[in-house]
Design a protein around this motif. Structure first.
Motif, mmCIF file in Angstrom:
data_model
loop_
_atom_site.group_PDB
_atom_site.id
_atom_site.type_symbol
_atom_site.label_atom_id
_atom_site.label_comp_id
_atom_site.label_asym_id
_atom_site.label_seq_id
_atom_site.Cartn_x
_atom_site.Cartn_y
_atom_site.Cartn_z
ATOM 1 N N LEU A 56 0.911 -1.227 0.056
ATOM 2 C CA LEU A 56 -0.100 0.108 0.032
ATOM 3 C C LEU A 56 1.049 1.340 -0.103
ATOM 4 O O LEU A 56 0.504 2.273 -0.693
ATOM 5 C CB LEU A 56 -0.876 0.072 1.187
ATOM 6 N N VAL A 57 2.010 1.281 0.739
ATOM 7 C CA VAL A 57 2.878 2.378 0.567
ATOM 8 C C VAL A 57 3.604 2.638 -0.617
ATOM 9 O O VAL A 57 3.687 3.737 -0.866
ATOM 10 C CB VAL A 57 3.784 2.141 1.811
ATOM 11 N N GLN A 58 3.797 1.404 -1.356
ATOM 12 C CA GLN A 58 4.372 1.665 -2.725
ATOM 13 C C GLN A 58 3.393 2.030 -3.524
ATOM 14 O O GLN A 58 3.713 3.004 -4.481
ATOM 15 C CB GLN A 58 4.760 0.236 -3.156
ATOM 16 N N ILE A 59 2.308 1.488 -3.492
ATOM 17 C CA ILE A 59 1.102 2.061 -4.346
ATOM 18 C C ILE A 59 1.006 3.643 -4.053
ATOM 19 O O ILE A 59 0.848 4.457 -5.071
ATOM 20 C CB ILE A 59 -0.171 1.460 -4.361
ATOM 21 N N ALA A 60 0.712 4.197 -2.898
ATOM 22 C CA ALA A 60 0.545 5.575 -2.616
ATOM 23 C C ALA A 60 1.834 6.402 -2.877
ATOM 24 O O ALA A 60 1.779 7.349 -3.712
ATOM 25 C CB ALA A 60 0.673 5.637 -0.932
ATOM 26 N N GLU A 61 3.141 5.766 -3.037
ATOM 27 C CA GLU A 61 4.329 6.634 -3.450
ATOM 28 C C GLU A 61 4.139 6.614 -5.179
ATOM 29 O O GLU A 61 4.541 7.518 -5.726
ATOM 30 C CB GLU A 61 5.692 5.802 -3.152
ATOM 31 N N GLN A 62 3.830 5.510 -5.756
ATOM 32 C CA GLN A 62 3.806 5.646 -7.371
ATOM 33 C C GLN A 62 2.605 6.885 -7.658
ATOM 34 O O GLN A 62 2.781 7.266 -8.542
ATOM 35 C CB GLN A 62 3.304 4.417 -7.439
ATOM 36 N N SER A 63 1.535 6.749 -6.829
ATOM 37 C CA SER A 63 0.472 7.684 -7.310
ATOM 38 C C SER A 63 0.768 8.931 -7.054
ATOM 39 O O SER A 63 0.245 10.036 -7.733
ATOM 40 C CB SER A 63 -0.919 7.260 -6.370
ATOM 41 N N LEU A 64 1.621 9.126 -5.817
ATOM 42 C CA LEU A 64 2.234 10.852 -5.841
ATOM 43 C C LEU A 64 3.228 11.049 -6.936
ATOM 44 O O LEU A 64 3.354 12.128 -6.851
ATOM 45 C CB LEU A 64 2.814 10.897 -4.286
ATOM 46 N N GLY A 65 3.646 9.945 -7.568
ATOM 47 C CA GLY A 65 4.794 10.319 -8.643
ATOM 48 C C GLY A 65 5.852 11.350 -8.284
ATOM 49 O O GLY A 65 6.648 10.956 -7.449
#
Length: 69
Positions: A56-65
């Protein structure tokens, strides 16, 4: 007192459940399809939860770009 594990987006429940089963399978931890996992070792449950949190942290980091403070 409000429960801390209440979903903000109720539609996310299915995705989180799917992620739980995927992570458990990758770790070789058998989960019951009935949803009851009372026989699951604390260590295994913690491993599943920790890996879900990492994803979930990885997904959030990717979505923040490119967002930087």
């Amino acid at each position: 007192m409000a429960r801390s594990n209440t979903l903000v987006v109720q539609q996310a429940k299915a995705a989180l459940d799917q992620m739980k089963y995927e992570v458990a399978q990758e770790l070789g931890v058998p989960l019951s399809p009935s949803g009851y996992n009372g026989n699951l070792a604390t260590r295994d449950a913690g491993s599943i939860g920790g890996n879900i949190t990492k994803r979930l942290v990885q997904i959030a980091e990717q979505s923040l770009g490119g967002y930087k403070r």
